[in-house]
Write a protein that holds these residues in place. Structure first.
Motif, PDB file in Angstrom:
ATOM      1  N   PRO A 216       0.806  -1.230   0.000  1.00 22.36           N
ATOM      2  CA  PRO A 216       0.000   0.000   0.000  1.00 22.36           C
ATOM      3  C   PRO A 216       0.832   1.270   0.000  1.00 22.36           C
ATOM      4  O   PRO A 216       1.914   1.338   0.577  1.00 22.36           O
ATOM      5  N   LYS A 217       0.285   2.271  -0.669  1.00 18.36           N
ATOM      6  CA  LYS A 217       0.908   3.588  -0.680  1.00 18.36           C
ATOM      7  C   LYS A 217       0.762   4.240   0.696  1.00 18.36           C
ATOM      8  O   LYS A 217      -0.204   3.962   1.433  1.00 18.36           O
ATOM      9  N   LEU A 218       1.691   5.120   1.018  1.00 12.39           N
ATOM     10  CA  LEU A 218       1.595   5.850   2.286  1.00 12.39           C
ATOM     11  C   LEU A 218       0.421   6.816   2.261  1.00 12.39           C
ATOM     12  O   LEU A 218      -0.277   6.995   3.262  1.00 12.39           O
ATOM     13  N   SER A 219       0.215   7.452   1.141  1.00 16.35           N
ATOM     14  CA  SER A 219      -0.944   8.343   0.984  1.00 16.35           C
ATOM     15  C   SER A 219      -1.815   7.783  -0.132  1.00 16.35           C
ATOM     16  O   SER A 219      -1.399   7.728  -1.288  1.00 16.35           O
ATOM     17  N   LEU A 220      -2.991   7.318   0.240  1.00 15.69           N
ATOM     18  CA  LEU A 220      -3.877   6.685  -0.724  1.00 15.69           C
ATOM     19  C   LEU A 220      -4.647   7.726  -1.510  1.00 15.69           C
ATOM     20  O   LEU A 220      -5.025   8.782  -0.999  1.00 15.69           O
ATOM     21  N   GLU A 221      -4.906   7.387  -2.805  1.00 12.54           N
ATOM     22  CA  GLU A 221      -5.742   8.258  -3.619  1.00 12.54           C
ATOM     23  C   GLU A 221      -7.186   8.118  -3.167  1.00 12.54           C
ATOM     24  O   GLU A 221      -7.617   7.088  -2.660  1.00 12.54           O
ATOM     25  N   THR A 222      -7.936   9.199  -3.378  1.00  7.91           N
ATOM     26  CA  THR A 222      -9.347   9.176  -2.990  1.00  7.91           C
ATOM     27  C   THR A 222     -10.097   8.128  -3.804  1.00  7.91           C
ATOM     28  O   THR A 222      -9.959   8.046  -5.018  1.00  7.91           O
ATOM     29  N   SER A 223     -10.865   7.309  -3.093  1.00  7.68           N
ATOM     30  CA  SER A 223     -11.633   6.263  -3.768  1.00  7.68           C
ATOM     31  C   SER A 223     -12.938   6.041  -3.021  1.00  7.68           C
ATOM     32  O   SER A 223     -12.962   5.942  -1.804  1.00  7.68           O
ATOM     33  N   ASN A 224     -14.037   5.980  -3.779  1.00  4.59           N
ATOM     34  CA  ASN A 224     -15.342   5.733  -3.153  1.00  4.59           C
ATOM     35  C   ASN A 224     -15.800   4.290  -3.312  1.00  4.59           C
ATOM     36  O   ASN A 224     -16.902   3.928  -2.907  1.00  4.59           O
ATOM     37  N   GLY A 225     -14.927   3.444  -3.913  1.00  4.28           N
ATOM     38  CA  GLY A 225     -15.281   2.031  -4.067  1.00  4.28           C
ATOM     39  C   GLY A 225     -16.374   1.771  -5.079  1.00  4.28           C
ATOM     40  O   GLY A 225     -16.897   0.674  -5.176  1.00  4.28           O
ATOM     41  N   PHE A 226     -16.711   2.812  -5.885  1.00  4.41           N
ATOM     42  CA  PHE A 226     -17.813   2.669  -6.832  1.00  4.41           C
ATOM     43  C   PHE A 226     -17.543   1.559  -7.850  1.00  4.41           C
ATOM     44  O   PHE A 226     -18.432   0.820  -8.226  1.00  4.41           O
ATOM     45  N   GLY A 227     -16.278   1.439  -8.306  1.00  4.73           N
ATOM     46  CA  GLY A 227     -15.958   0.492  -9.365  1.00  4.73           C
ATOM     47  C   GLY A 227     -16.290  -0.937  -9.016  1.00  4.73           C
ATOM     48  O   GLY A 227     -17.003  -1.620  -9.759  1.00  4.73           O
ATOM     49  N   LEU A 228     -15.796  -1.421  -7.882  1.00  8.33           N
ATOM     50  CA  LEU A 228     -16.052  -2.805  -7.488  1.00  8.33           C
ATOM     51  C   LEU A 228     -17.528  -3.035  -7.176  1.00  8.33           C
ATOM     52  O   LEU A 228     -18.080  -4.091  -7.491  1.00  8.33           O
ATOM     53  N   ILE A 229     -18.165  -2.055  -6.547  1.00 11.01           N
ATOM     54  CA  ILE A 229     -19.596  -2.186  -6.247  1.00 11.01           C
ATOM     55  C   ILE A 229     -20.401  -2.294  -7.533  1.00 11.01           C
ATOM     56  O   ILE A 229     -21.283  -3.151  -7.670  1.00 11.01           O
ATOM     57  N   SER A 230     -20.088  -1.436  -8.498  1.00 11.77           N
ATOM     58  CA  SER A 230     -20.787  -1.476  -9.775  1.00 11.77           C
ATOM     59  C   SER A 230     -20.538  -2.790 -10.504  1.00 11.77           C
ATOM     60  O   SER A 230     -21.444  -3.359 -11.123  1.00 11.77           O
ATOM     61  N   MET A 231     -19.315  -3.294 -10.413  1.00 13.09           N
ATOM     62  CA  MET A 231     -18.977  -4.565 -11.049  1.00 13.09           C
ATOM     63  C   MET A 231     -19.788  -5.708 -10.430  1.00 13.09           C
ATOM     64  O   MET A 231     -20.289  -6.597 -11.136  1.00 13.09           O
ATOM     65  N   GLU A 232     -19.918  -5.695  -9.119  1.00 12.87           N
ATOM     66  CA  GLU A 232     -20.716  -6.723  -8.446  1.00 12.87           C
ATOM     67  C   GLU A 232     -22.167  -6.678  -8.910  1.00 12.87           C
ATOM     68  O   GLU A 232     -22.799  -7.716  -9.141  1.00 12.87           O
ATOM     69  N   GLU A 233     -22.709  -5.466  -9.062  1.00 18.64           N
ATOM     70  CA  GLU A 233     -24.090  -5.318  -9.513  1.00 18.64           C
ATOM     71  C   GLU A 233     -24.251  -5.830 -10.944  1.00 18.64           C
ATOM     72  O   GLU A 233     -25.254  -6.474 -11.278  1.00 18.64           O
ATOM     73  N   GLN A 234     -23.277  -5.546 -11.793  1.00 22.53           N
ATOM     74  CA  GLN A 234     -23.339  -6.025 -13.180  1.00 22.53           C
ATOM     75  C   GLN A 234     -23.421  -7.543 -13.235  1.00 22.53           C
ATOM     76  O   GLN A 234     -24.259  -8.109 -13.933  1.00 22.53           O
ATOM     77  N   TYR A 235     -22.548  -8.221 -12.485  1.00 23.90           N
ATOM     78  CA  TYR A 235     -22.541  -9.680 -12.504  1.00 23.90           C
ATOM     79  C   TYR A 235     -23.824 -10.245 -11.903  1.00 23.90           C
ATOM     80  O   TYR A 235     -24.350 -11.255 -12.366  1.00 23.90           O
ATOM     81  N   SER A 236     -24.327  -9.574 -10.870  1.00 25.94           N
ATOM     82  CA  SER A 236     -25.564 -10.040 -10.245  1.00 25.94           C
ATOM     83  C   SER A 236     -26.728  -9.976 -11.235  1.00 25.94           C
ATOM     84  O   SER A 236     -27.570 -10.868 -11.282  1.00 25.94           O
ATOM     85  N   MET A 237     -26.749  -8.921 -12.053  1.00 29.66           N
ATOM     86  CA  MET A 237     -27.838  -8.759 -13.018  1.00 29.66           C
ATOM     87  C   MET A 237     -27.648  -9.638 -14.249  1.00 29.66           C
ATOM     88  O   MET A 237     -28.614 -10.193 -14.787  1.00 29.66           O
ATOM     89  N   LEU A 238     -26.404  -9.776 -14.699  1.00 26.43           N
ATOM     90  CA  LEU A 238     -26.145 -10.514 -15.934  1.00 26.43           C
ATOM     91  C   LEU A 238     -26.274 -12.021 -15.765  1.00 26.43           C
ATOM     92  O   LEU A 238     -26.933 -12.690 -16.562  1.00 26.43           O
ATOM     93  N   VAL A 239     -25.634 -12.562 -14.740  1.00 24.29           N
ATOM     94  CA  VAL A 239     -25.570 -14.018 -14.590  1.00 24.29           C
ATOM     95  C   VAL A 239     -25.942 -14.511 -13.203  1.00 24.29           C
ATOM     96  O   VAL A 239     -25.770 -15.680 -12.892  1.00 24.29           O
TER      97      VAL A 239
END
Length: 260
Positions: A216-239
């Motif tokens: 891990p970096k000492l100073s993390l970039e701002t992230s709201n976790g949207f990417g992984l959450i959206s990916m989970e929703e896509q898979y849930s809807m698709l398959v």
């Protein structure tokens, strides 16, 4: 309800008339008991017909609701995918242009190759903007162009190893999912000469896994976790399947179902 009762009495009358033609009635048709019997039988038939009509209405309403829910899920899925693409574009373009500026004066051939790869990345974005899935082969071809740009940006301090059986290249995957995982690895981990980032992309059976060491970096970039959450929703809807996210023994891994 009124229609069903009238229909029931009509059927009851026809039934009694038919019986009367072939059999002598047990009850005098002129007696009050016979009238009560006809009325009772009509109510029973009316209730049964009303129940059947209402039951069919409920089934039709459930079918309409199911169709509406699927349409809403489809729109949500398209919106999520579009958001992922729009999320990538400005941030990625900014970093790519900075990398181009750093090499354009010292390596003209390298700058030309960089622009070619950058155009391939954005061509992929434009071509698959409306697609829910792409073949794994298409996504891997896109990823190789993306990795080329990362290597220029990080001075070859990032390495990506592939282990993909040929028989799985025809399977499908939502576009940009592998790119998102690579971007997350770069965003959250140190990439330097002292600590190069080694990423693996392996596929077997019906799963493709992206893994990287946790540094891990000492100073993390701002992230709201949207990417992984959206990916989970896509898979849930698709398959109707879930992606698997885990961190163990100093490695972070994300396993994605392949769509056949």
């Amino acid at each position: 309800m009124l229609v069903s009762v009238v229909l029931a009495f009509l059927l009851n009358f026809l039934f009694n008339s038919t019986i009367g033609l072939s059999n002598k009635p047990f009850i005098d048709p002129k007696s009050p008991r016979y009238l009560l019997l006809v009325l009772f039988r009509g109510l029973i038939l009316g209730g049964l017909i009303a129940f059947i009509i209402n039951y069919l209405d409920v089934i039709r309403e459930k079918q309409r609701s199911a169709i509406l829910i699927e349409q809403l899920k489809q729109k949500q899925l398209e919106a999520n995918l579009s958001s992922l693409k729009e999320q990538m574009s400005p941030h990625f373009l900014f970093n790519s242009l900075n990398s181009l500026i750093s090499i354009i004066k010292t390596d003209s051939i390298g700058a030309v190759n960089f622009v070619i790869r950058l155009s391939e990345v954005y061509r992929y974005l434009l071509q698959h903007r409306e697609h829910q899935t792409v073949s794994l082969q298409e996504e891997l071809d896109f990823i190789r162009s993306y990795i080329f740009l990362l290597k220029v940006r990080f001075k070859n301090n990032i390495n990506v190893r592939f282990d993909i059986p040929e028989n799985l290249l025809h399977t499908r995957i939502p576009p940009l999912t592998l790119q998102l995982l690579l971007e997350n690895a770069v965003k959250h981990n140190i990439v330097s000469k002292a600590k190069p980032l080694d990423i693996t992309i392996n596929a077997e059976d019906d799963t493709i896994t992206v893994g990287n060491p946790v540094q891990p970096k000492l100073s993390l970039e701002t992230s709201n976790g949207f990417g992984l959450i959206s990916m989970e929703e896509q898979y849930s809807m698709l398959v109707q399947k879930k992606i698997v996210i885990k961190e163990e023994e100093g490695k972070f891994k994300v396993a994605l179902p392949l769509i056949k």
